[in-house]
Design a protein around this motif. Structure first.
Motif, PDB file in Angstrom:
ATOM      1  N   LYS A   1       4.550   7.114   1.683  1.00 26.56           N
ATOM      2  CA  LYS A   1       4.563   5.996   3.036  1.00 26.56           C
ATOM      3  C   LYS A   1       4.304   4.687   2.300  1.00 26.56           C
ATOM      4  O   LYS A   1       3.230   4.573   1.683  1.00 26.56           O
ATOM      5  CB  LYS A   1       3.734   6.489   4.133  1.00 26.56           C
ATOM      6  CG  LYS A   1       3.734   5.356   5.135  1.00 26.56           C
ATOM      7  CD  LYS A   1       2.853   5.908   6.455  1.00 26.56           C
ATOM      8  CE  LYS A   1       2.923   4.770   7.386  1.00 26.56           C
ATOM      9  NZ  LYS A   1       1.968   5.390   8.498  1.00 26.56           N
TER      10      LYS A   1
ATOM     11  N   LEU B   1      -6.887   8.584  -5.955  1.00 26.91           N
ATOM     12  CA  LEU B   1      -5.361   8.951  -6.165  1.00 26.91           C
ATOM     13  C   LEU B   1      -5.170  10.035  -7.080  1.00 26.91           C
ATOM     14  O   LEU B   1      -5.844  10.101  -7.927  1.00 26.91           O
ATOM     15  CB  LEU B   1      -4.566   7.859  -6.844  1.00 26.91           C
ATOM     16  CG  LEU B   1      -2.912   8.030  -7.201  1.00 26.91           C
ATOM     17  CD1 LEU B   1      -2.200   8.038  -5.983  1.00 26.91           C
ATOM     18  CD2 LEU B   1      -2.566   6.955  -8.111  1.00 26.91           C
TER      19      LEU B   1
ATOM     20  N   THR C   1       0.920  -1.155   0.039  1.00 28.13           N
ATOM     21  CA  THR C   1      -0.093   0.040  -0.058  1.00 28.13           C
ATOM     22  C   THR C   1       0.784   1.293   0.097  1.00 28.13           C
ATOM     23  O   THR C   1       1.603   1.431   0.917  1.00 28.13           O
ATOM     24  CB  THR C   1      -0.996   0.072   1.215  1.00 28.13           C
ATOM     25  OG1 THR C   1      -1.636  -1.135   1.196  1.00 28.13           O
ATOM     26  CG2 THR C   1      -1.730   1.282   1.211  1.00 28.13           C
TER      27      THR C   1
ATOM     28  N   LYS D   1      -2.763   5.526  -2.959  1.00 29.04           N
ATOM     29  CA  LYS D   1      -3.790   6.593  -2.277  1.00 29.04           C
ATOM     30  C   LYS D   1      -3.185   7.734  -2.346  1.00 29.04           C
ATOM     31  O   LYS D   1      -1.947   7.793  -2.411  1.00 29.04           O
ATOM     32  CB  LYS D   1      -4.375   6.079  -0.978  1.00 29.04           C
ATOM     33  CG  LYS D   1      -5.230   4.865  -0.756  1.00 29.04           C
ATOM     34  CD  LYS D   1      -5.728   4.622   0.534  1.00 29.04           C
ATOM     35  CE  LYS D   1      -6.505   3.316   0.838  1.00 29.04           C
ATOM     36  NZ  LYS D   1      -6.937   3.359   2.107  1.00 29.04           N
ATOM     37  N   GLY D   2      -3.790   9.009  -1.699  1.00 34.56           N
ATOM     38  CA  GLY D   2      -3.183  10.196  -1.472  1.00 34.56           C
ATOM     39  C   GLY D   2      -3.072  10.980  -2.669  1.00 34.56           C
ATOM     40  O   GLY D   2      -3.348  10.996  -3.992  1.00 34.56           O
TER      41      GLY D   2
ATOM     42  N   ARG E   1       0.950   5.435   0.032  1.00 30.17           N
ATOM     43  CA  ARG E   1       0.120   6.819   0.474  1.00 30.17           C
ATOM     44  C   ARG E   1       0.950   7.758   0.076  1.00 30.17           C
ATOM     45  O   ARG E   1       2.177   8.007   0.809  1.00 30.17           O
ATOM     46  CB  ARG E   1      -0.496   6.406   2.005  1.00 30.17           C
ATOM     47  CG  ARG E   1      -1.274   5.459   2.316  1.00 30.17           C
ATOM     48  CD  ARG E   1      -1.826   5.824   3.814  1.00 30.17           C
ATOM     49  NE  ARG E   1      -2.978   4.868   4.260  1.00 30.17           N
ATOM     50  CZ  ARG E   1      -2.878   3.625   4.488  1.00 30.17           C
ATOM     51  NH1 ARG E   1      -1.657   2.995   4.319  1.00 30.17           N
ATOM     52  NH2 ARG E   1      -3.794   2.847   4.445  1.00 30.17           N
ATOM     53  N   TYR E   2       0.382   8.515  -1.007  1.00 36.36           N
ATOM     54  CA  TYR E   2       1.156   9.742  -1.338  1.00 36.36           C
ATOM     55  C   TYR E   2       0.822  10.972  -0.447  1.00 36.36           C
ATOM     56  O   TYR E   2      -0.383  11.045  -0.229  1.00 36.36           O
ATOM     57  CB  TYR E   2       0.986   9.997  -2.737  1.00 36.36           C
ATOM     58  CG  TYR E   2       1.535   9.178  -3.678  1.00 36.36           C
ATOM     59  CD1 TYR E   2       3.104   9.042  -4.022  1.00 36.36           C
ATOM     60  CD2 TYR E   2       1.065   7.948  -4.304  1.00 36.36           C
ATOM     61  CE1 TYR E   2       3.771   8.178  -4.856  1.00 36.36           C
ATOM     62  CE2 TYR E   2       1.753   7.002  -4.851  1.00 36.36           C
ATOM     63  CZ  TYR E   2       3.178   7.184  -5.102  1.00 36.36           C
ATOM     64  OH  TYR E   2       3.575   6.287  -6.235  1.00 36.36           O
ATOM     65  N   ASN E   3       1.666  11.670  -0.202  1.00 38.56           N
ATOM     66  CA  ASN E   3       1.608  12.865   0.783  1.00 38.56           C
ATOM     67  C   ASN E   3       2.428  13.910   0.396  1.00 38.56           C
ATOM     68  O   ASN E   3       3.633  13.970   1.136  1.00 38.56           O
ATOM     69  CB  ASN E   3       1.539  12.641   2.223  1.00 38.56           C
ATOM     70  CG  ASN E   3       1.056  13.599   2.990  1.00 38.56           C
ATOM     71  OD1 ASN E   3       0.416  14.867   2.554  1.00 38.56           O
ATOM     72  ND2 ASN E   3       1.394  13.719   4.240  1.00 38.56           N
TER      73      ASN E   3
END
Length: 546
Positions: A32, A89, A23, A66-67, A25-27
């Motif tokens: 991450k 996304l 998984t 995601k993110g 997670r773009y931020n």
């Protein structure tokens, strides 16, 4: 009771969804990664750039993305299959594909139901390594899911989606937009004739002037001989005319003629046959002659820019919407493609395109739908519109050069360029002659069912049309129909309305190919607009009406 609970527990556990192997997670400027499967999978993270290498061949690697990031990327290198799920996304890459798939087997990209996902690219300088696309895939690509996927390419030379092998699209709402310029025009492309002086550009021009044709260019008289008057015969180029770079070679006798005794693949010994007042199906455009590879890229970047009289231009990294060196198949869903640059086709499948279902809406400056093989319409609702070229263009290998070849293949025996079996095909070219709504380049156009309403020009107002043998469903060509922007064109059988089409542009004296599942031989139909009304009877499978 305890025993029943123990028995139920394995069943309950088997119904629980298996978590993704990885998984992401773009931020913003970081990403991450949660990795549940670590054996034989290497993950490297640098800022918001994630690189994954998997050695698994039998296991399908699953990823969830995601993110949001304005400067992120996923590079995925897999030995086996993979599934990439997008759940809300929003990922933009400043250089290189935001989704760079170096896959050896099929990768499925899935947009989760109820989610909107956007992938964008702003620069595509790395064309040598094939990263000049929002999604680039080395092997087969399946785009699916009940959600929405927006593909936005704003950088120069940036395509929407590009693969080396097949693309399949189903269920998905897919919106593809490209708006950048091409990176340049390839030299020695087959450009406009312009004249035959020092500055003409036939195969890049003749820098020293017109070459020696061993006697000059003869007239088009009665005794000229196509394939005979080239100093021994026209050579067979099964893959198209080679790129001559420095100029046209010496053909000895010069160009052929089309007189009574000309022999274009045997000629018409008694003169030109009688086609009932109309020209036979010779297509309306010519394929690209200057094919060659450049920087490791295939020649697919070369087509476009308008036929004119001298051929198509060759562009470096033209900003196409969806491009595949394999076959493109659309089974269902909603697909919208928009391109704005010369040479930028909307949907291009080198080995063919198949429309089985769904809704497809393509608007481009160049060909809206283009293939070097058969284009099949089986059940989709397709609107293909070109502002400067053909709407639907098939350039099969047995097309333009078939009359010059030595394969003893007649047009009736050749593989079809376009087949319409069902669905709706609205193919609209707004530039006029010689561009067409549906262009087959000498190869057969087969109509077996469905609805067609094409708008375009054609060579001498005669576009690609089916023969009587290939029109399994009665089909009519309306020659000289004046199309008025946003004015409905209706087709009636008596007082019964069969179809109404509203064209978003005007075109004087169009050549429109029309068929409808309700058409029957011997029946009479009427086409009406505000200023035009034409009644015709379908006496043959194919009927031309002026």
């Amino acid at each position: 009771m305890k025993k029943m609970l123990l028995l139920a527990l394995p069943l309950l556990m088997s119904s629980v969804c298996h978590a993704e192997d990885i998984t992401i997670r773009y931020n913003g400027t970081s990403a991450k990664v949660e990795q549940s499967l670590k054996d034989s999978v290497k993950v490297t993270v640098k800022g918001a750039n994630v690189n994954i290498e998997s050695l698994y061949q039998d296991h399908k690697l699953t990823l969830l993305l995601k993110g949001k990031s304005d400067n992120g990327q996923l590079t995925l290198k897999t030995a086996g299959k993979a599934k990439v799920t997008l759940q809300g996304l929003n990922l933009t890459s400043q250089e290189g594909a935001p989704l760079d798939l170096k896959n050896k087997k099929k990768v499925e990209v899935v947009a989760v139901k109820g989610t909107e996902n956007t992938l964008s690219i702003t620069a595509c300088n790395d064309t040598v390594n094939h990263k000049a696309a929002v999604i680039w895939a080395k092997d087969k690509l399946l785009l699916s899911g009940k959600g929405t996927l927006n593909i936005i390419a704003t950088g120069d030379g940036c395509r929407g989606i590009k693969t080396k092998k097949d693309i399949t699209i189903e269920d998905l709402t897919l919106n593809v937009t490209t708006s950048g310029d091409n990176l340049g025009e390839k030299p020695f492309g087959f450009g406009d004739f312009g004249g035959f002086g020092n500055d003409s550009t036939m195969f890049g021009g003749f820098p020293g002037g017109m070459p020696n044709f061993g006697g000059g260019i003869p007239g088009f008289g009665n005794d000229s001989t196509m394939r005979a008057n080239f100093g021994g015969g026209m050579p067979n180029f099964p893959d198209g005319m080679p790129n001559f770079g420095g100029g046209m070679p010496n053909f000895g006798g010069g160009f052929p003629g089309f007189g009574n005794d000309s022999t274009m693949r045997g000629g018409f010994p008694g003169g030109m046959p009688n086609f009932g007042g109309e020209m036979p199906n010779f297509g309306g455009g010519f394929p690209d002659f200057g094919n060659r590879e450049e920087n490791g890229e295939d020649d697919e970047d070369g087509e476009g820019g308008g036929m004119g009289f001298g051929g198509k231009h060759k562009y470096i990294a033209s900003t196409k919407g969806i491009a595949s060196k394999g076959k493109i198949t659309i089974n269902s869903g909603n697909v919208t493609v928009r391109t704005t640059t010369a040479g930028a086709e909307g949907i291009e499948g080198k080995n063919g395109i198949v429309f089985n279902g769904g809704n497809v809406d393509v608007m481009t400056t160049d060909d809206a739908i283009n293939a070097n093989a058969c284009i099949e319409f089986n059940g989709a609702h397709v609107i293909a519109r070109s502002r400067g070229n053909d709407a639907v263009d098939s350039n099969p290998k047995n097309g333009f050069f078939m009359p010059f070849g030595n394969n003893n293949t007649s047009q009736d025996d050749a593989d079809p360029a376009i087949i319409v079996r069902g669905g709706t095909v609205y193919a609209w070219s707004q530039v006029g002659s010689p561009e067409e709504g549906m262009d087959c380049d000498f190869a057969p156009l087969v109509v077996e069912g469905g609805t067609i309403f094409s708008v375009g020009g054609g060579m001498g107002e005669m576009p690609s049309v089916p023969s009587n043998a290939h029109a399994k469903q009665p089909t009519v060509l309306l020659i000289g129909l004046d199309v008025v922007k946003n004015e409905p064109i209706s087709i009636y059988e008596g007082n019964k309305l069969l179809d109404t089409v509203t064209i978003p542009f005007s075109l004087k004296r169009s050549a429109s190919l029309v068929t409808n599942a309700a058409f029957k031989l011997g029946n009479t139909y009427t086409v009406k607009t505000k200023g035009y009304e034409k009644t015709f009877t379908l006496n043959e499978n194919f009927t031309a009406v002026r």
